[in-house]
Scaffold this motif. Structure first.
Motif, short mmCIF file in Angstrom:
data_model
loop_
_atom_site.label_atom_id
_atom_site.label_comp_id
_atom_site.label_asym_id
_atom_site.label_seq_id
_atom_site.Cartn_x
_atom_site.Cartn_y
_atom_site.Cartn_z
N HIS A 117 12.44 7.79 -9.88
CA HIS A 117 11.70 9.61 -9.99
C HIS A 117 12.58 10.22 -9.35
O HIS A 117 11.22 10.28 -8.33
N HIS A 119 15.37 13.60 -7.24
CA HIS A 119 15.91 14.94 -8.03
C HIS A 119 16.60 15.41 -6.81
O HIS A 119 16.10 15.55 -5.57
N LYS A 214 18.39 12.78 -19.34
CA LYS A 214 17.41 13.06 -19.27
C LYS A 214 17.14 14.32 -20.01
O LYS A 214 17.30 15.56 -20.09
N HIS A 261 6.04 10.31 -16.12
CA HIS A 261 4.24 11.53 -15.83
C HIS A 261 3.62 11.02 -17.26
O HIS A 261 2.25 12.21 -17.16
N ASP A 390 8.93 11.83 -8.16
CA ASP A 390 8.95 12.52 -7.78
C ASP A 390 10.01 13.94 -6.50
O ASP A 390 8.98 14.68 -7.43
ZN LIG Z 1 10.99 15.22 -11.82
#
Ligand SMILES: [Zn+2]
Length: 504
Positions: A117, A119, A214, A261, A390
């Protein structure tokens, strides 16, 4: 990154000296070839890497079998171009004795790690990510990432440049932009107000070469099911947040490939689920209304459908305790630009704090602990798990470094070190239905991490990185140090960026 052949010989020599106590005849021979090449080969020749042309052998290495948790001592691993062509005991495995090699001196070889995960390009929140995030992943042994929300065209360009050897970075699978509600919360998002919007977005992304879809939290309920249907029709996986207006059990039944999450899990483990679906939720309510019988029923559904969980535990912990965490002493902060810290993470911190709402610190601490218990509970029930961080939207969640923390959180939850290691190696391969990575075995892509100590004894040993092999290319410890230094320099000389677009 491009290098002349001389530079690669130098890399190789450096690595040889790293591992060997004294120069071997082989090293001397290479030294001779090196000086000869200085005379004979014009410097800026082709950008081909030596390891892509040659066989490369790692000797005296403990191979970690991440399927069963067995350690095979005194192995040799033979790499040709970017593939492992053989692995076996030193005495019985044949390989050309004059091939370039590095002794691992009893180190432990694991498959390259995946952060499931990340970005890569998050609107304009994280400028210069190309010079920061990509090399930080590699230096930390993260040889693959699942990009969960980005600018597709930019990421595809990076992916091509990485494949061509023009850019240093991990293997990338990407969703491109995220689907969110009519007013998306984050950058790199596509607004979805109607089922038609949703279907069109799936179609466009599929045509554009996205690897999966997503989902974010704010998509209207009817559009969520339209997206699920369209994605099934187009044979593209959909994964991400369980949207606010939909039950975890419904998303699992609809074929959602992964949840992020732990969203939807506490909601679905409570008799107040209907109320939560209307938006009236808090961590204190999750805690007091948690119902073990409902949790068991949900776990059984997730296990039956093999709905993967990527709980992003480091950020769950960091985000919940953000108001009592002092980031100023974090030694890793020097590797990221000032704007990430002083602008993006600072602003996002303020926003996260307002979302605590009525949950006091004691509640949030309890909730973070309960999340670990729930992770272990789901794991025992047969629900499969992925390691994801994340990074970098998660505040002070660092590319590469934080994946190792995530593995430690899994162990804190009750996973064995082997099970934790699987969430970043074998499981990503299973998740993507890929046969060509995830283990140290004959035929796999040579994405590998050499550790100084056994990760199955202590998961923190994944941080003791002696070398990284990325797509067959060998980076010694000294090489990795040089790359880190370069990242630090890039972070310092960040070019000034315009103000954020109005996403905050
Ligand atoms: Zn994320």
């Amino acid at each position: 990154m491009t290098h002349s052949p001389q530079a690669f010989l130098l890399f190789f020599l450096a690595s040889d000296y790293n591992f060997a106590m004294s120069p071997s005849p082989r090293a001397l021979l290479i030294l001779a070839v090196f000086f000869l090449s200085l005379i004979l080969v014009p410097a800026p020749l082709s950008a081909q890497y030596w390891s892509l042309q040659d066989t490369f052998v790692v000797t005296d290495v403990n191979v970690v079998d991440v399927r069963r948790g067995t350690i095979f001592p005194d192995q040799v691993v033979i790499i040709e171009k970017n593939r492992i062509v053989d692995v076996g005991p030193r005495k019985s495995t044949r390989y050309p004795r004059n091939a370039p090699s590095a002794s691992a001196h009893g180190g432990y070889l694991i498959p390259g790690l995946w952060d499931m995960h990340v970005h890569l390009v998050f609107g304009d929140w994280f400028p210069n990510a190309q010079q920061i995030s990509l090399p930080l992943f590699v230096v930390n042994g993260v040889t693959g990432v699942r990009d969960m929300g980005s600018e597709l065209a930019i990421v595809q360009k990076w992916r091509n440049d990485i494949e061509d050897g023009q850019l240093l970075g991990p293997r990338i699978l990407s969703s491109g932009p995220m689907l969110d509600g009519p007013k998306p919360r984050f950058p790199s998002s596509i607004p979805v107000a109607t089922p038609e919007d949703g279907r069109k977005a799936v179609d466009n992304l599929k045509q554009g070469g996205a690897d999966f879809i997503k989902l974010q939290s704010l998509i209207p309920r009817d559009a969520v099911f339209a997206i699920a249907e369209e994605a099934r029709k187009q044979e593209i996986a959909f994964e991400g947040h369980v949207p606010d207006s939909v039950r975890a059990s419904e998303m699992s039944a609809a074929g959602m490939h992964s949840f992020e999450h732990l969203i939807g899990i506490f909601e679905g483990s409570s008799p107040l689920e209907d109320e939560f679906l209307k938006g009236d939720k808090s961590e204190s309510k999750f805690l007091v209304s948690y119902d073990p019988a409902r949790a068991s029923a949900l776990a059984a559904i997730l296990a039956k459908n093999q709905t993967w969980q990527c709980p992003t535990l480091v950020w769950e912990h960091g985000g919940n305790l953000i108001d009592v965490t002092d980031f100023s002493k974090d030694a890793r902060a020097k590797y990221v630009p000032a704007s990430w810290k002083d602008k993006t993470w600072k602003t996002f911190t303020e926003q996260v704090k307002t979302e605590f709402n009525t949950d006091d610190l004691a509640t949030r601490q309890k909730f973070v602990d309960r999340e670990l218990e729930v992770v272990q509970f789901l794991h025992k029930a047969g629900v499969p798990f992925l390691a994801g961080t994340d990074t970098p939207p998660g505040v002070y969640v660092f590319p590469g470094f934080s994946l190792h923390e995530e593995l430690q959180r899994f162990v804190a939850a009750g996973f064995t070190p082997l099970e934790a290691l699987q969430t970043a190696t074998l499981n990503p391969a299973l998740f993507f239905h890929r046969e060509d990575f995830g283990t140290v075995e004959k035929g796999k892509i040579a994405d590998l991490v050499l550790l100084e100590a056994n990760p199955l004894e202590d998961i923190r040993n994944t941080q003791k990185i002696a070398a990284v092999i990325l797509n067959g290319r060998y980076f010694s410890h000294a090489d990795l140090e040089k790359i880190l230094q370069k990242v630090e320099n890039s972070a310092k000389k960040e070019t000034p960026q315009p103000e954020h677009s109005g996403v905050f």
